[in-house]
Design a protein around this motif. Structure first.
Motif, short mmCIF file in Angstrom:
data_model
loop_
_atom_site.label_atom_id
_atom_site.label_comp_id
_atom_site.label_asym_id
_atom_site.label_seq_id
_atom_site.Cartn_x
_atom_site.Cartn_y
_atom_site.Cartn_z
N ALA A 1 0.83 -1.20 0.00
CA ALA A 1 0.00 0.00 0.00
C ALA A 1 0.86 1.25 0.00
O ALA A 1 0.49 2.28 -0.52
N ALA A 2 2.06 1.16 0.61
CA ALA A 2 2.94 2.32 0.66
C ALA A 2 3.70 2.52 -0.64
O ALA A 2 4.11 3.62 -0.96
N THR A 3 3.93 1.44 -1.36
CA THR A 3 4.61 1.52 -2.65
C THR A 3 3.72 0.91 -3.72
O THR A 3 3.89 -0.26 -4.07
N PRO A 4 2.73 1.65 -4.18
CA PRO A 4 1.70 1.07 -5.05
C PRO A 4 2.22 0.70 -6.42
O PRO A 4 3.30 1.12 -6.85
N VAL A 5 1.43 -0.13 -7.09
CA VAL A 5 1.70 -0.47 -8.48
C VAL A 5 1.73 0.80 -9.31
O VAL A 5 0.92 1.71 -9.12
N ALA B 1 -2.00 13.67 -16.53
CA ALA B 1 -3.02 13.53 -15.50
C ALA B 1 -2.66 12.42 -14.53
O ALA B 1 -1.97 11.47 -14.88
N GLY B 2 -3.16 12.56 -13.29
CA GLY B 2 -2.99 11.52 -12.28
C GLY B 2 -1.62 11.55 -11.64
O GLY B 2 -0.93 12.58 -11.62
N GLY B 3 -1.22 10.40 -11.09
CA GLY B 3 0.15 10.24 -10.58
C GLY B 3 0.48 11.00 -9.33
O GLY B 3 1.66 11.22 -9.04
N THR B 4 -0.52 11.40 -8.52
CA THR B 4 -0.20 12.14 -7.30
C THR B 4 0.62 11.29 -6.34
O THR B 4 1.42 11.82 -5.57
N ALA B 5 0.44 9.97 -6.36
CA ALA B 5 1.23 9.10 -5.49
C ALA B 5 2.70 9.07 -5.91
O ALA B 5 3.56 8.66 -5.13
N HIS B 6 2.97 9.50 -7.14
CA HIS B 6 4.34 9.55 -7.64
C HIS B 6 4.92 10.97 -7.59
O HIS B 6 6.00 11.21 -8.11
N THR C 1 -6.43 6.10 -4.90
CA THR C 1 -7.33 5.73 -5.99
C THR C 1 -6.51 5.33 -7.21
O THR C 1 -5.30 5.55 -7.26
N LEU C 2 -7.20 4.80 -8.21
CA LEU C 2 -6.50 4.46 -9.44
C LEU C 2 -5.88 5.69 -10.08
O LEU C 2 -4.81 5.61 -10.69
N LEU C 3 -6.55 6.84 -9.96
CA LEU C 3 -5.98 8.05 -10.55
C LEU C 3 -4.71 8.47 -9.84
O LEU C 3 -3.76 8.94 -10.47
N ASP C 4 -4.66 8.30 -8.52
CA ASP C 4 -3.44 8.61 -7.78
C ASP C 4 -2.26 7.77 -8.25
O ASP C 4 -1.12 8.24 -8.28
N HIS C 5 -2.54 6.53 -8.63
CA HIS C 5 -1.47 5.56 -8.92
C HIS C 5 -1.27 5.31 -10.40
O HIS C 5 -0.59 4.35 -10.78
N THR C 6 -1.87 6.15 -11.24
CA THR C 6 -1.73 6.00 -12.69
C THR C 6 -1.31 7.32 -13.31
O THR C 6 -1.89 8.37 -13.01
N LEU C 7 -0.31 7.28 -14.17
CA LEU C 7 0.10 8.45 -14.94
C LEU C 7 -0.46 8.32 -16.35
O LEU C 7 -0.30 7.28 -16.99
N LEU C 8 -1.12 9.38 -16.80
CA LEU C 8 -1.72 9.36 -18.13
C LEU C 8 -1.27 10.56 -18.94
O LEU C 8 -1.16 11.67 -18.42
#
Length: 445
Positions: free
Chosen positions: A38-42, A390-395, A361-368
């Protein structure tokens, strides 16, 4: 946790079908000892291609680094504005001399297409495939290539270029284009069929009323191992799968009632462009949610497409409007098509935002990346390209901003930056001159 953890690569299985599961709390202990938690998501990457550039006067946000106000074409993105960065003044130098074929071919390769009408075509490995070799190794599908149009054109398409350059966004090598799939039923079978040829998987899936009926015994066993929160998450995911399956089945059932389809649309897909596009976006969401793949490409239409968009109030063929000759009315109608395409992407982002994934969320963990290989289509240029990250806030994606380069920068720089944030370390991509500063906050990764 008192109960035993289950592996991330857990599937519900039936004869001829398999259903991947979303990330559950019960998987986190198992993941913590592996490569993800969970701390290092896909990490995921998605690319959405918009054909034939845009009216950049109605695309470009007002001056300033913050996205305080969105432009006419982008205004449907308002609910997800904090997840967006608009990047202006990017260039595809290897797409010149300016053509539709090179616009499509260079968008993900940033490479120069060999000028040929024969089968000795040559381009470059595209960025999605560079990513797939690294982050796609642990998934059922290393990458997923989708489109909205049939690939029926062969031979010479544009200024002496083989049609393969316009038909395919994704290339696994300079001589190996990867065909994209436009038929929702076939994509559904790719995601949820198990083993055998395409024909075998299709036959297995059609022998039953629903994929979920086929895996219900496995589902019952799994539910005994899950807590209440995980059961609710699985129920939500299965309802999404059921909804997509219903829509696919309806599209197939409607075939007999349709008049002749337009030449760009495969038989057996929803009659309206918007319904078809939403279904294809939802299939990508399910592929990400079930970790079936971590890399997707999606071509909203082929270059030189003569599709019309009555849903956007535009009866003119898109390609004809792109050669508007600076006629204000034609430019305005082209901008409405641009706006319509963006609105469908905005809906997709909102669905990603509402889908839980690990600690976000998926948007947090996906770069588009959403964009085009052409700037002003009237003159076939490849400078000041429309581009949104868009997205990628977790990164570390900052979002809510507009980055505009004073001097043109290679699109390859953006590709290199997104690869890096997805955990794919390469020194250079195509004609890149470096990564883009300021697009992400440092996370120490």
């Amino acid at each position: 946790m008192a109960r035993r953890s289950i592996p991330r690569r857990t599937f519900l299985r039936g004869v001829g079908a398999t259903l991947a599961l979303p990330l559950l709390d019960a998987m986190v202990p198992a993941l913590s000892a592996g490569t993800a938690s969970a701390a290092t998501p896909v990490r995921r990457l998605g690319y959405v291609f918009m054909p034939m550039g845009a009216d950049m006067t109605r695309w470009t946000p007002p001056p300033g680094e913050k996205l305080d106000k969105l432009s006419f074409i982008l205004d449907s993105l308002e609910p997800v504005k904090q997840y967006l960065t608009v990047v202006s003044n990017l260039e595809l130098r290897n797409a010149y001399p300016g053509t539709h074929a090179t616009s499509n071919a260079a968008f993900l390769s940033c490479a120069r297409a060999k000028h040929t009408e024969s089968n000795d075509y040559y381009l470059g490995t595209t960025v999605d495939q560079v990513a797939a070799r690294e982050i796609g190794r642990q998934t059922q599908l290393p990458s997923l290539e989708l489109s909205m149009d049939m690939m029926q054109t062969v031979g010479q398409c544009d200024n002496g270029y083989a049609c393969v350059y316009q038909n395919n966004l994704s290339w696994s090598s300079p001589t190996t284009p990867l065909p994209a799939e436009a038929h929702p039923r076939i994509v559904f079978e790719m995601l949820f069929g198990e083993g055998g040829s395409k024909a075998d998987r299709a036959a297995a899936l059609r022998r039953r009323a629903s994929l979920l009926d086929f895996v219900k015994d496995d589902l019952s066993r799994l539910n005994g191992e899950l807590g209440a929160a995980d059961r609710a998450r699985v129920d939500q995911y299965l309802e999404s799968v059921r909804d997509v399956e219903r829509r696919v089945q309806k599209a197939m059932a409607d075939v007999k009632d349709k008049s002749l389809p337009d030449l760009d649309r495969p038989v057996g897909v929803p009659a309206s462009y918007a319904a078809h596009a939403r279904l294809m976006f939802d299939l990508q969401l399910l592929a990400f949610q079930g970790d079936v793949t971590r890399v997707t490409t999606f071509q909203l239409a082929r270059e030189t497409s003569n599709r019309t968009y009555p849903e956007a109030g535009v009866a003119d063929p898109h390609h004809a409007l792109s050669h508007h000759g600076n006629d204000p009315d034609k430019v305005a109608r082209m901008a409405r098509i641009n706006r319509f395409h963006v609105s469908l992407f905005a809906e997709y982002l909102q669905k990603l935002k509402s889908t839980p994934d690990g600690d976000g969320t998926l948007l947090d963990h996906t770069l588009l990346l959403y964009g085009s290989g052409m700037g002003n289509p009237n003159v076939h240029d490849h400078v000041n390209l429309p581009a949104i990250v868009a997205g990628g806030t977790a990164h570390g994606m900052k979002g809510g901003r507009h980055i505009r380069f004073e001097k043109t920068a290679p699109l390859a720089n953006l590709h290199l930056t997104l690869l890096d944030k997805a955990g794919v370390r390469v020194e250079k991509f195509a004609d890149s001159s470096g990564k883009i500063d300021g697009l992400f906050e440092p996370l120490g990764i």
